[in-house]
Enzyme design. Sequence first.
Site, PDB file in Angstrom:
ATOM      1  N   TYR B 182       0.815  -1.201   0.000  1.00 49.89           N
ATOM      2  CA  TYR B 182       0.000   0.000   0.000  1.00 49.89           C
ATOM      3  C   TYR B 182       0.860   1.267   0.000  1.00 49.89           C
ATOM      4  O   TYR B 182       0.728   2.116  -0.873  1.00 49.89           O
ATOM      5  CB  TYR B 182      -0.950  -0.044   1.185  1.00 49.89           C
ATOM      6  CG  TYR B 182      -2.182   0.808   1.041  1.00 49.89           C
ATOM      7  CD1 TYR B 182      -2.966   1.099   2.146  1.00 49.89           C
ATOM      8  CD2 TYR B 182      -2.586   1.314  -0.172  1.00 49.89           C
ATOM      9  CE1 TYR B 182      -4.096   1.865   2.036  1.00 49.89           C
ATOM     10  CE2 TYR B 182      -3.704   2.085  -0.293  1.00 49.89           C
ATOM     11  CZ  TYR B 182      -4.458   2.359   0.808  1.00 49.89           C
ATOM     12  OH  TYR B 182      -5.567   3.110   0.701  1.00 49.89           O
ATOM     13  N   GLU B 189       2.485   6.292  -7.067  1.00 45.24           N
ATOM     14  CA  GLU B 189       1.444   7.114  -7.679  1.00 45.24           C
ATOM     15  C   GLU B 189       1.733   8.596  -7.488  1.00 45.24           C
ATOM     16  O   GLU B 189       1.659   9.385  -8.429  1.00 45.24           O
ATOM     17  CB  GLU B 189       0.079   6.774  -7.080  1.00 45.24           C
ATOM     18  CG  GLU B 189      -0.407   5.380  -7.447  1.00 45.24           C
ATOM     19  CD  GLU B 189      -1.700   5.020  -6.727  1.00 45.24           C
ATOM     20  OE1 GLU B 189      -2.435   5.942  -6.321  1.00 45.24           O
ATOM     21  OE2 GLU B 189      -1.979   3.820  -6.578  1.00 45.24           O
TER      22      GLU B 189
END
Lengths: 325, 259
Positions: B182, B189
């Site tokens: 995660y 990103e």
Amino acid sequence: MSRTTFFERNIGRTRNIGRITVEVLDGRTRQQLCFLDKVEPHATIGEIKSLFHKSYQQLYPARQDLKLDPKGKSLRDDDVLQNLPVGTTATIYFKDLGPQVGWTMVFLAEYLGPLFIYLLFYFRAPYIYSHQDVFTSSPYSVVTLACACHTCHYIKRLIEAIFVHRFSHGTMPLRTIVRNCVYYWAFSAWLAFYINHPLYTPPSYGDMQVNYALAIFVLCELGNFSIHVALNNLKAEGGPKCRRFPHPTKNPFTWLFFFVSCPNYTYEVGAWASFSVMTQCLPVALFTFLAFIQMTIWAKGKHKTYSREFKDYPQLRMPIIPLLL
Amino acid sequence: MWYTGIHVVSAKWGSVMSAPAMGTTKTAHSDVAPKKKRGPGALATAYLVIYNVVMTAGWLVIAVGLVRAYLVRGSYHGLYFSIEKPLKFFQTGALLEILHCAVGIVPSSVVLTGFQVLSRVFLTWAVTHSVREVQSEDSVLLFVSAWTITEIIRYSFYTFSLLNHLPYLIKWARYTFFLVLYPMGVTGELLTIYAALPYVQKTGLYSVTLPNKYNFSFDYYTFLILTMVSYIPLFPQLYFHMMRQRKKVLAHVEEYKTE
């Protein structure tokens, strides 16, 4: 069955019903919060809430959510203790609904915001547009017209909130109001920004477009007001116990009731749609679209409630758009 | 950033789940009446099994593609180009999951699933595909590999769950790997969006300026910055929610095992 027996049976019943013991437990932790001894069986939940409030100063009745089953439905303030399935000891589960705000305050907050925010943009207050545009005004009449329409729309809403509406629930949770206010205020700022922008482009079809849209806007506002008055009169005549559904009256604007369950929402969408056309502004159209979605959801819910509650509910009526939706 | 499969969060798959599975995330609007959970029928289950198998296979293809490209090139730079097409295809295919929720064969929230899938699709198309210059960035490899591993585990998890035969290893992996994947994916990103910023500003990509006929403007550059900022409140919420779910799911199984 003879009348005597029935009477005797009733006498026996009243003699056997004594006081009820009420214990209030926290819905989540099951801890005992309050123990009320010798409560009258004809006491209402509202009275229980007042008693509970005495022990917990901050938890005023509007903040209390009481249930017989922690996962079940909330009890109403006018429910009477002896009519509930409780026996001699009632176990009631409590939930804190959080700080509550009265409906009138809610509407004032939600409507005064857009009213003033739009004016800030109309007069081009400092720090919004570039420095040389501060306190200038637009050369286009439609911009002033739009300001008048927007302002009148919210003044009308404020008047209705204070003088016309009767609310069934007393309050609304604080978090909901904050969320609603952010939505209304932010959106009105966004659309006011474009309409009052120095680089605003007036509608493609000029005055014709503006005037037709204005006419429809005014009609929709009048319509919306008429419906609110009609709904209010319905509540006034019937009172809370006698439930009736709204009918068309002598006022032509209410004739929309022949076709829809919630013509107030229909008129509201119409007003905003005509405002979008009048200003030819995409953010306004987007606002209209979102409002339409939300009001359709509300209208469908209302329509379902009406249909379920009244066997003679007119078949022709649709929730929000005549014949369609 | 939702790739850890926040679907996990609200999905209850199949009829037998040894764990209470994932509860629901915080929904701001709790005014929805509790709906009866309609599980998928036999046909829907068959379809979902096929869907999840195909997705697992697809992401395995991407994984293999990455490894092969690395071995051939000898370096991990610019591997995006070797898996660009399957990545776009299978990530976009995940849009079907919104449909599954809407139709009711998957008991997840449409809004939540939509949000998750759309954010992935946004990163794939509106950032990585649209801004060519970022495609050779290493940050792309970072989030692509995080997504790949996560999706392989997630889709195989769903497949096994639907077949009522979930190996503990898969469940464990699903609720443990996210701890690293995660943050890894989020970093990838954010770095990618950040890398795209100067090009977006220079070219005015996807931006609309005033004056125009519809009195509207949109600055994609500002939008991307706001997107990055939104990670700040959202990422911790989702991450800690997954950790709570992990405790619930894996602890429950521990109880089973000690019996």
